[in-house]
Design a protein around this motif. Structure first.
Motif, short mmCIF file in Angstrom:
data_model
loop_
_atom_site.label_atom_id
_atom_site.label_comp_id
_atom_site.label_asym_id
_atom_site.label_seq_id
_atom_site.Cartn_x
_atom_site.Cartn_y
_atom_site.Cartn_z
N ASP A 115 42.75 44.03 28.35
CA ASP A 115 42.29 42.64 28.39
C ASP A 115 43.10 41.82 29.38
N ALA A 116 44.44 41.95 29.30
CA ALA A 116 45.30 41.16 30.18
C ALA A 116 45.09 41.53 31.65
N LEU A 117 44.84 42.81 31.91
CA LEU A 117 44.64 43.27 33.28
C LEU A 117 43.36 42.67 33.87
N LEU A 118 42.30 42.59 33.06
CA LEU A 118 41.04 42.01 33.55
C LEU A 118 41.22 40.53 33.89
N VAL A 119 41.95 39.80 33.06
CA VAL A 119 42.21 38.37 33.32
C VAL A 119 42.99 38.21 34.62
N ASP A 120 43.99 39.06 34.84
CA ASP A 120 44.80 38.95 36.04
C ASP A 120 44.04 39.41 37.29
N GLN A 121 43.09 40.33 37.12
CA GLN A 121 42.24 40.71 38.25
C GLN A 121 41.40 39.52 38.69
N TYR A 122 40.89 38.78 37.73
CA TYR A 122 40.11 37.57 38.04
C TYR A 122 41.00 36.54 38.74
N ALA A 123 42.25 36.41 38.26
CA ALA A 123 43.17 35.45 38.87
C ALA A 123 43.49 35.85 40.31
N LEU A 124 43.63 37.15 40.58
CA LEU A 124 43.88 37.61 41.95
C LEU A 124 42.69 37.27 42.85
N MET A 125 41.47 37.48 42.35
CA MET A 125 40.29 37.16 43.16
C MET A 125 40.23 35.66 43.43
N GLN A 126 40.61 34.84 42.46
CA GLN A 126 40.67 33.39 42.68
C GLN A 126 41.63 33.06 43.83
N LEU A 127 42.81 33.68 43.81
CA LEU A 127 43.80 33.45 44.86
C LEU A 127 43.26 33.84 46.23
N CYS A 128 42.58 34.99 46.28
CA CYS A 128 42.08 35.50 47.56
C CYS A 128 40.95 34.65 48.10
N ILE A 129 40.08 34.15 47.24
CA ILE A 129 38.97 33.31 47.70
C ILE A 129 39.49 31.95 48.18
N ARG A 130 40.53 31.44 47.50
CA ARG A 130 41.12 30.17 47.96
C ARG A 130 41.84 30.34 49.30
N HIS A 131 42.23 31.59 49.61
CA HIS A 131 42.92 31.91 50.86
C HIS A 131 44.17 31.06 51.01
N GLY A 132 44.96 31.08 49.94
CA GLY A 132 46.18 30.28 49.92
C GLY A 132 47.37 31.01 50.49
N ASP A 133 48.52 30.80 49.87
CA ASP A 133 49.79 31.35 50.33
C ASP A 133 49.76 32.88 50.30
N SER A 134 50.07 33.51 51.45
CA SER A 134 50.02 34.97 51.52
C SER A 134 51.09 35.62 50.64
#
Length: 656
Positions: free
Chosen positions: A181-200
Motif C-alpha cells: 500500500d505504501a509503495l503505491l502511494v509513493d509511486q503516485y507521489a513520484l509521478m506527481q513530482l515528475c509531472i510538475r518537473h520540479g527540483d531534480s
C-alpha cells in the motif's frame, strides 16, 4: 539502554537462542556424541546469524533457510574433502594447499551467486579445510569423521529450527501488505513530482528511495517464500509486482526527462489531474479510476505514452496487490499478467571482485598453512580454520574489513568469557546437566540481546566462546590446551584481517564501468524484430544492477542518472515499432555482437575501439531507419541513445 527497555521480540529471540543452544547441548550429551560442541556451535550460528543480519528477531523461515544452506554447504565440503584426500593422501602438503585453493574457489563462486545463497558455498570451502586439517594424524578415519561432523551439524540445525518454531516466529506477511500500500502511494507521489518537473534533486531522492524499497520488497518476498508453501500464490504475484513497481518508476522518470525537450506533451489537463493529493492507497485507487475514464474517452493515441503505460501498470499493480493481501486463487486476468513476459536474470558484473576474493581467501589460507608448519604450534590448525572461516564469510559482504574486525573483537572478548566458563562454571557444573544447561542459557540470553543490536564483536564472541570451552565427551580440563585454542582463534582472525587489508580490492571502478556498459548493451539489444526477444523482460535485472551501482557509488548522482537514462532508453526501444525486414534484423545482430565485445573488452584501447564502432553502427542504423521510413517512435529514441553515448563516451570507456 538497559535490557528492560528493549522491545519484547528482542527478549523473545534471546530466549529462543538460549533454547536452541541448550537443546543442542542436551541432545549431544544424551546421544554421547564425541564432540557435542559442534552441534551447539551450529545451533548458535544458525539462530544468531539471521538475527545479526536483520538487526532484530529474524522473520519466520530465515533460520530454517539458513539451516538448509548450512546442510548443503557441509555436505559439499565433506564430499570435496573426501575427494581431495583420496587423490592426494600420499602428499599431505600438496593436499592442504589444494584444499586452500578449494576454499578460494568456493569464495569465488559465493561472490557470483545470489547473496542469500552465498553462505552455502563459503561454508563448503572451510568445511573441507576443517576436515583435512583435523585428520592429519589419522587419515584413514576420514569417512567416519565426515559422517560424525555432518550428524552433529544436522542435530544443531534441527535444534535451532525447533527452538524457532516453539517461540512463535514472526510472519512477514502483514509487513508486506502494508508495504504494498505504501509503495503505491509513493509511486503516485513520484509521478506527481515528475509531472510538475520540479527540483531534480528531489526527483533523484524520490526515485532512488523507491528503487531501494522495491529491492527490499523483493527480499521480503524471499522471506515469505521460505516461511511456508501456502504463500506460493502470493510469491508468484509478488514477483510480478516487483517488475510493475520498477515499470512505474521508469515511466515516471521518463515523464520527467521528456519535459526537458518537449514539455508540451504533458497537457494542463493531466497536470491538474495529478495535482490531486493521495494519502492512502484508497485515494490512489480513486484517482486511477478517474484516469481510466479519461483514457476511455481520449484514447491511447491522444495520451503521452509514458502516462498511458503508467496508468496501465498501476492498474495491474492494484489487481495483483489485492490477490497478495487475500492470498486468493489466481484469476484468469492475473494469470495473463503473470505469464505475460519472461524475466531475464542479471549477469554478474563483479567477476574481477570475485577473483580478488579468491586470492584473498587462498593466500590467507596458504599463509596459515606455512605458519602452522613453520612453527609447529599445536593450535596452528585452529588458526588456519579461523582464517578460512573469516575470509570465506567476509568476502561476499559489502565491507569485509569490518567483518574481520568483528571476528577479531569477538575472539578477544571470548578469551575472558571462555576462561571464566572453563575455570569456574563448567568444572562446578559438569556433574549436573541442569546447571550446565542453565549456565550456557544465561550466556546465550545476554549475547542474544547484543547480537540483535549488531554490537561489534557480539556474534564472533558467541561462536568463539562456544568453540574454546570444553564441550566434548568426555570433558577434559587442560588450561594450556584452552589457552592455545583461544590464541589460535585470535591469531587466525588477525592474519585474515591483515590479508584483507594488504590485498586491496581495486575492483570498484571496473565494476562500475562494467555495469554501465551492461546498460548500454541492454539498450542496444532491445533493438530487435524477434518477437520472442521483445517479450523478454530485462527490467528486474537492470534495476538489480542499478541497485548494485547505488551501493558501490553512494551519492554519485551522475552515474545514477546515466544508468537510469539507459534503462529508460531500453524500455522505450523495446516497445518501439521497428520495421520488420531482413536488412534491419542482420544489422541488429551486428550491433549486439559489438555491444557484447564492448562489455568483455579487457583494456581501455579495445574498449574505445568497440565503442567507436558501436557509435558508427548507430549512425548507419539511423540512416537505414530513414530509408525504411521508420516512424518517429523508433527514430527519436535511437537518436537520443546515440547522442547520450557520445556525451558520456569517456565515462563508459576509460578506467578511473
Amino acid at each position: 539502554m538497559g535490557i528492560f527497555t528493549i522491545a519484547p521480540q528482542h527478549l523473545r529471540f534471546a530466549v529462543k537462542l538460549a533454547c536452541a543452544i541448550v537443546l543442542a547441548l542436551f541432545v549431544g550429551f544424551h546421544f554421547e556424541l564425541e564432540t557435542p560442541r559442534w552441534a551447539v556451535l551450529t545451533a548458535a550460528i544458525v539462530a544468531a546469524g539471521p538475527a545479526f543480519a536483520a538487526g532484530g528477531e529474524p522473520w519466520s523461515g530465515a533460520i530454517r533457510y539458513r539451516g538448509m544452506l548450512r546442510i548443503c554447504g557441509t555436505f559439499i565440503g565433506c564430499i570435496a574433502a573426501l575427494t581431495i584426500i583420496i587423490v592426494m593422501i600420499r602428499a599431505p602438503l600438496l593436499m592442504i594447499l589444494v584444499c586452500c585453493l578449494w576454499a578460494g574457489f568456493c569464495t569465488w563462486i559465493s561472490s557470483l551467486v545470489r547473496v542469500e545463497n552465498s553462505y552455502a558455498w563459503g561454508l563448503a570451502g572451510y568445511t573441507a579445510l576443517i576436515i583435512i586439517i583435523t585428520i592429519q594424524s589419522a587419515p584413514l578415519l576420514t569417512p567416519q569423521f565426515a559422517v560424525e561432523r555432518c550428524s552433529e551439524i544436522v542435530i544443531g540445525i534441527v535444534c535451532a529450527i525447533v527452538a524457532d518454531l516453539l517461540f512463535s516466529p514472526r510472519s512477514i506477511k502483514q509487513e508486506i501488505d502494508r508495504e504494498l500500500d505504501a509503495l503505491l502511494v509513493d509511486q503516485y507521489a513520484l509521478m506527481q513530482l515528475c509531472i510538475r518537473h520540479g527540483d531534480s534533486i528531489a526527483v533523484d531522492n524520490a526515485w532512488s528511495a523507491l528503487v531501494r524499497r522495491t529491492q527490499a520488497l523483493d527480499g521480503m518476498r524471499s522471506n515469505l517464500n521460505m516461511e511456508s508453501s501456502r504463500w506460493a500464490k502470493a510469491n508468484r504475484r509478488l514477483k510480478a509486482l516487483n517488475t510493475l513497481s520498477l515499470t512505474l518508476i521508469t515511466q515516471a522518470c521518463e515523464t520527467y526527462l521528456i519535459q526537458n525537450t518537449r514539455p508540451e506533451l504533458i497537457t494542463d489537463a493531466w497536470r491538474e489531474m495529478f495535482n490531486a493529493p493521495a494519502q492512502t492507497a484508497q485515494d490512489v485507487h480513486k484517482q486511477l479510476k478517474r484516469m481510466r475514464r479519461i483514457l476511455s474517452w481520449t484514447g491511447e493515441h491522444d495520451t503521452p505514452v509514458t502516462l498511458y503505460s503508467w496508468v496501465g501498470a498501476a492498474t495491474r499493480y492494484q489487481l495483483l496487490k489485492r490477490g497478495v493481501v487475500g492470498n486468493a486463487k489466481i484469476s484468469t486476468r492475473e494469470e495473463e499478467i503473470l505469464q505475460g513476459e519472461v524475466v531475464v536474470k542479471a549477469e554478474s558484473a563483479e567477476r574481477h571482485h570475485a577473483m580478488i576474493n579468491f586470492w584473498r581467501t587462498t593466500l590467507s589460507c596458504m599463509l596459515g598453512t606455512l605458519f602452522w608448519l613453520w612453527t609447529g604450534w599445536t593450535s596452528g590448525s585452529g588458526a588456519m580454520v579461523m582464517i578460512a572461516v573469516v575470509t570465506s564469510l567476509a568476502m561476499r559482504l559489502p565491507n569485509p574489513r569490518m567483518v574481520a574486525i568483528d571476528f577479531l573483537y569477538g575472539t578477544v572478548a571470548a578469551l575472558p568469557i571462555g576462561a571464566f566458563f572453563f575455570l569456574v562454571v563448567i568444572p562446578s557444573t559438569q556433574q549436573s546437566m541442569l546447571l550446565l544447561c542453565l549456565s550456557l542459557a544465561v550466556l546465550a540470553f545476554f549475547i542474544g540481546i547484543e547480537v540483535q543490536k549488531r554490537r561489534l564483536g557480539s556474534l564472533g564472541a558467541l561462536a568463539s566462546t562456544i568453540n574454546i570451552i570444553v564441550l566434548d565427551n568426555p570433558m577434559t580440563f587442560h588450561f594450556s590446551q584452552f589457552l592455545d585454542s583461544a590464541l589460535g582463534q585470535l591469531v587466525g582472525c588477525f592474519v585474515a584481517l591483515m590479508v584483507i587489508l594488504l590485498v586491496r580490492d581495486n575492483s570498484q571502478s571496473r565494476t562500475g564501468r562494467v555495469l554501465l556498459n551492461q546498460f548500454v548493451s541492454a539498450a542496444v539489444s532491445s533493438l530487435t524484430t524477434n518477437t520472442a526477444r521483445r517479450k523478454e523482460n530485462h527490467l528486474p535485472a537492470l534495476y538489480q544492477q542499478l541497485f548494485l551501482l547505488l551501493n558501490k557509488f553512494p551519492g554519485d548522482l551522475a552515474k545514477f542518472r546515466l544508468a537510469l537514462t539507459l534503462i529508460i532508453a531500453h524500455q522505450r526501444l523495446r516497445d518501439a515499432p521497428v520495421p520488420v525486414n531482413d536488412d534491419l534484423s542482420l544489422f541488429h545482430r551486428q550491433m549486439r555482437r559489438t555491444a557484447d565485445k564492448l562489455i568483455s573488452a579487457s583494456s581501455d584501447d579495445r574498449r574505445r575501439r568497440y565503442f567507436n564502432r558501436l557509435l558508427e553502427e548507430l549512425d548507419v542504423y539511423q540512416e537505414k531507419l530513414r530509408i525504411w521510413e521508420a516512424p518517429p517512435q523508433v527514430t527519436e529514441p535511437v537518436e537520443r541513445l546515440a547522442g547520450m553515448l557520445r556525451k558520456y563516451q569517456r565515462a563508459l570507456t576509460e578506467s578511473q
